[in-house]
Design an enzyme around this catalytic site. Structure first.
Site, PDB file in Angstrom:
ATOM      1  N   GLN A 147      21.891 112.248  48.098  1.00 44.97           N
ATOM      2  CA  GLN A 147      23.077 112.929  48.639  1.00 44.97           C
ATOM      3  C   GLN A 147      22.754 113.633  49.960  1.00 44.97           C
ATOM      4  OE1 GLN A 147      26.312 112.999  47.967  1.00 44.97           O
ATOM      5  NE2 GLN A 147      26.066 111.492  46.351  1.00 44.97           N
ATOM      6  N   SER A 148      21.869 113.082  50.745  1.00 46.22           N
ATOM      7  CA  SER A 148      21.438 113.710  51.994  1.00 46.22           C
ATOM      8  C   SER A 148      22.604 113.890  52.981  1.00 46.22           C
ATOM      9  CB  SER A 148      20.360 112.838  52.640  1.00 46.22           C
ATOM     10  OG  SER A 148      20.122 113.246  53.966  1.00 46.22           O
ATOM     11  N   ASN A 149      22.806 115.133  53.399  1.00 48.38           N
ATOM     12  CA  ASN A 149      23.804 115.408  54.446  1.00 48.38           C
ATOM     13  C   ASN A 149      23.288 114.916  55.792  1.00 48.38           C
ATOM     14  OD1 ASN A 149      25.723 116.986  52.785  1.00 48.38           O
ATOM     15  ND2 ASN A 149      23.958 118.358  52.573  1.00 48.38           N
TER      16      ASN A 149
END
Ligand code: PLP
Length: 321
Positions: free
Chosen positions: A80-82
């Site tokens: 879920q890396s921004n």
């Protein structure tokens, strides 16, 4: 551009600046601060791709990528890396391709940031159970694949953090000082570290409190490395304020304090936080007020670094409803 700066050192424009600074009187009172002692720096409203802190860093990194003639940004992060999402958005904005190497199991259903990665046209490569070294190796393999296909890859480090990209947050600190003089504390989430490092460079070590999220094994060493690589930044290591009290069961976990912080910000100011970074940062701020590291009248800024899409891909989402 400063004199003697190389053109690739000048940031490329990706965001909307300055981001607002908003007073947060109801949150202040709930956290134990005087009502006029707390502000929120809205870096979640930085414009590109849903916003967030990674935009300031990408303005510098992408300038180097363009100067190097890149056709494709290659980077890595958590599922879920921004940073991965915003790298995909930056690539789209600049007419480049993006390859995202994600350390995890490909889920049956894409949610949260993953949906946005797909919408922005990024190619995803999954690496279940990867160590940081394995992630780096896979990034290199993907970069070679771009070369083999006749393209020019530009590798952005994990989380987008480097001593160079930290300049984006040195800019943020300068922007903040112009908006709000006389700040005592600036509280910010710590992931891969360049956000805190950049703020330390313009605000001084004593004013910045980094709240570790558990994203890297040794945040102190990561911060040291970033600061060592920043020319003209001399910081006494003993003055750095890196708080490791909010990691809880680890990066992927929703801690009870973070869940409470999410409810607090939403119910007092109508501001939504993400479970991984900004919720831990606000929980850290509340803990600092409770134990006196932040005095009730100290002028305090909470940096909202974005990340809300991650909420909709978090395994503990149902606990918050
Ligand atoms: C929403 C959000 N806040 C804060 C951070 C921390 O930034 P840094 O990696 O520069 O420490 C991140 C980075 O992963 C993030 O996505």
């Amino acid at each position: 551009m400063p004199q003697n700066a190389r053109p690739e050192d000048a940031p490329v424009s990706l965001g909307t600046w300055p981001t607002p600074v908003e007073p947060a009187p109801r949150l202040a009172a709930a956290a134990g601060l005087a009502a006029d002692a707390l502000w929120i720096k809205r870096d979640d409203l930085s414009g590109l791709g849903g916003g967030g802190n990674k935009v300031r860093k990408l303005e510098y990194t992408c300038a180097q990528a363009l100067a190097a003639g890149a056709t494709t940004l290659v980077t890595s992060g958590a599922p879920q890396s921004n940073h991965a999402r915003l790298s995909a958005a930056a690539a789209a904005r600049l007419g480049l391709h993006a390859v995202l190497v994600l350390g995890g199991e490909q889920p049956a259903l894409s949610q949260g940031n993953l949906v946005l990665d797909h919408l922005a046209g990024a190619r995803l490569a999954w690496l279940p159970g990867a160590t940081p070294e394995q992630l780096r190796d896979e990034v290199e393999r993907q970069a070679q694949r771009v070369r083999d296909d006749g393209g020019v890859p530009y590798v952005i480090p994990f989380g987008g953090s480097s001593s160079f990209s930290a300049r984006g947050y040195t800019d943020c600190g300068t922007e903040l000082l112009a908006q709000l003089p006389g700040i005592d504390h600036v509280v910010v989430a710590f992931g891969s570290g360049a956000t805190m490092a950049g703020l330390v460079a313009s605000l001084g070590a004593g004013r910045v409190i980094g709240i570790d999220t558990g994203a890297v094994a040794d945040p102190g060493a990561a911060l040291d490395r970033l600061l060592d690589g920043m020319p003209g930044v001399a910081v006494r290591r003993a003055d750095l304020r890196l708080d490791r009290g909010q990691v809880g069961a680890g990066y992927a976990a929703l801690t009870p304090a973070a869940a409470a912080a999410m409810r607090l910000a939403a119910r007092t100011e109508g501001i939504f936080l993400d479970p991984t970074y900004t919720a831990r940062a606000l929980a850290g701020l509340v803990a600092c007020v409770a134990d006196g590291r932040i005095g009730p009248r100290d002028r305090t800024v909470f940096v909202h670094t974005g990340g809300l899409p991650g909420l909709f891909g978090h395994p503990a989402l149902s606990e918050l409803a």
